[in-house]
Design a protein around this motif. Structure first.
Motif, PDB file in Angstrom:
ATOM      1  N   LEU A  12     -28.271  63.033  -5.907  1.00 31.60           N
ATOM      2  CA  LEU A  12     -28.191  61.948  -6.982  1.00 31.60           C
ATOM      3  C   LEU A  12     -27.258  62.291  -7.930  1.00 31.60           C
ATOM      4  CD1 LEU A  12     -31.826  60.787  -7.342  1.00 31.60           C
ATOM      5  CD2 LEU A  12     -30.060  59.481  -6.350  1.00 31.60           C
ATOM      6  N   ASN A  13     -26.640  61.385  -8.810  1.00 28.21           N
ATOM      7  CA  ASN A  13     -25.882  61.700  -9.881  1.00 28.21           C
ATOM      8  C   ASN A  13     -26.759  62.481 -10.989  1.00 28.21           C
ATOM      9  OD1 ASN A  13     -23.667  60.204  -8.981  1.00 28.21           O
ATOM     10  ND2 ASN A  13     -24.128  58.671  -9.992  1.00 28.21           N
TER      11      ASN A  13
ATOM     12  N   SER B  36     -25.101  55.578  -6.975  1.00 23.32           N
ATOM     13  CA  SER B  36     -25.961  56.871  -7.455  1.00 23.32           C
ATOM     14  C   SER B  36     -25.773  58.072  -6.942  1.00 23.32           C
ATOM     15  CB  SER B  36     -27.758  56.376  -6.917  1.00 23.32           C
ATOM     16  OG  SER B  36     -27.733  56.674  -5.341  1.00 23.32           O
ATOM     17  N   ILE B  37     -24.715  58.174  -6.031  1.00 19.36           N
ATOM     18  CA  ILE B  37     -24.450  59.514  -5.423  1.00 19.36           C
ATOM     19  C   ILE B  37     -22.735  59.580  -5.813  1.00 19.36           C
ATOM     20  CG2 ILE B  37     -26.080  59.831  -3.745  1.00 19.36           C
ATOM     21  CD1 ILE B  37     -24.142  58.833  -1.774  1.00 19.36           C
TER      22      ILE B  37
ATOM     23  N   ILE C 104     -29.526  60.954   0.904  1.00 15.01           N
ATOM     24  CA  ILE C 104     -29.616  60.864  -0.666  1.00 15.01           C
ATOM     25  C   ILE C 104     -30.794  61.861  -1.013  1.00 15.01           C
ATOM     26  CG2 ILE C 104     -29.784  59.873  -2.708  1.00 15.01           C
ATOM     27  CD1 ILE C 104     -28.836  57.184  -1.210  1.00 15.01           C
TER      28      ILE C 104
ATOM     29  N   HIS D 135     -23.435  71.010   1.118  1.00 11.91           N
ATOM     30  CA  HIS D 135     -24.094  69.644   1.488  1.00 11.91           C
ATOM     31  C   HIS D 135     -23.423  68.913   2.714  1.00 11.91           C
ATOM     32  CE1 HIS D 135     -24.927  70.674  -2.598  1.00 11.91           C
ATOM     33  NE2 HIS D 135     -26.117  70.055  -2.670  1.00 11.91           N
TER      34      HIS D 135
ATOM     35  N   ALA E 268     -25.920  64.297   0.218  1.00 12.39           N
ATOM     36  CA  ALA E 268     -25.556  63.641  -1.129  1.00 12.39           C
ATOM     37  C   ALA E 268     -26.376  63.711  -2.432  1.00 12.39           C
ATOM     38  CB  ALA E 268     -25.040  62.412  -1.079  1.00 12.39           C
TER      39      ALA E 268
ATOM     40  N   PHE F 103     -20.878  62.947  -6.458  1.00 12.09           N
ATOM     41  CA  PHE F 103     -20.793  63.918  -5.251  1.00 12.09           C
ATOM     42  C   PHE F 103     -19.505  63.216  -4.497  1.00 12.09           C
ATOM     43  CE2 PHE F 103     -21.548  65.205  -0.610  1.00 12.09           C
ATOM     44  CZ  PHE F 103     -21.575  66.517  -0.974  1.00 12.09           C
TER      45      PHE F 103
END
Length: 228
Positions: free
Chosen positions: A120-121, A89-90, A220, A166, A118, A93
């Motif tokens: 999320l997509n 899901s990440i 996340i 980040h 990170a 990044f």
């Protein structure tokens, strides 16, 4: 030639090959290389498609991933570099981070703890522009702002700023503790509201702590920090 991060150019064939030919006893290095190839292929597919054809991002599991005391290599300590590609899901990044060598190396350094924020997509996909684009540069230089050698340097610099916004150079990171991100000059902190961690400024929700390892944690995020 318009700038495209290296990870977007990884051939799909390399990923297929890595999946078909796997030794019975893989080392930690083998596992990490496979994760990097899978991440590269995912990002290539996403950004080679027109915006209207991009499918939804894979949703997170919602539950923190279990800590791993040692990696598959046998006895060595697990680092952030070992787990960054684990949660699909990440993985966008994670792919960007690997393009910035100095920061990628940081995640493998036991002497420098880091809290990785990170997104999320889906948060990356929903940005009004790609992470390496700057509207001011388009205004000043036109549609070819990221073409040629100078354009690639501008794009790489912008991507670095996105990643650095980040990365928090401390872990554990306590509630209310104000810290400047790597390469940044604006302090960031987090607070808990109704049982949910939120990054400030920006009030960005922390969905979960995805991984906790020897040199830090991966948090996340539902959104993207202001990196302009």
């Amino acid at each position: 030639m318009r700038f495209t991060p290296y990870l977007f150019l990884a051939p799909t064939a390399a990923v297929v090959s890595s999946q078909l030919i796997q030794p019975l006893h893989r080392t930690a290095s083998d596992l990490q290389q496979q994760r990097q190839l899978q991440t590269a292929d995912r990002a290539q597919i996403l950004f080679n498609k027109p915006a209207g054809e991009r499918g939804p991002a894979m949703s997170p599991s919602g539950a923190p991933q279990a800590d791993v005391p040692a990696n598959a290599g046998g006895g060595s300590t697990v680092m952030l570099s070992d787990v960054m590609g684990r949660d699909k899901s990440i993985n966008l990044f994670a792919g960007f981070l690997r393009q910035i060598e100095t920061h990628s190396q940081r995640l493998d350094d036991p002497a420098r703890n880091t809290t990785v924020l990170a997104p999320l997509n889906s948060a990356v996909e929903n940005l009004p522009r790609k992470p390496w684009e700057d509207p001011k540069e388009y205004s000043a230089l036109g549609a070819n702002a990221y073409e040629g050698e100078d354009g690639q340097e501008r794009a790489q610099r912008n991507l670095r700023k996105f990643v650095e916004a980040h990365l928090i150079p401390t872990s554990p990171w306590q509630a209310g503790q104000k810290v400047k991100p790597v390469g940044g000059d604006t302090e960031v902190w987090w607070e808990e509201k109704d049982g949910v961690k939120r990054i400030q400024p920006g009030d960005i929700e922390v969905i979960s702590v995805g991984s906790t390892v020897a040199n830090g944690e991966v948090w996340i995020l539902r959104g993207v920090r202001n990196y302009a």
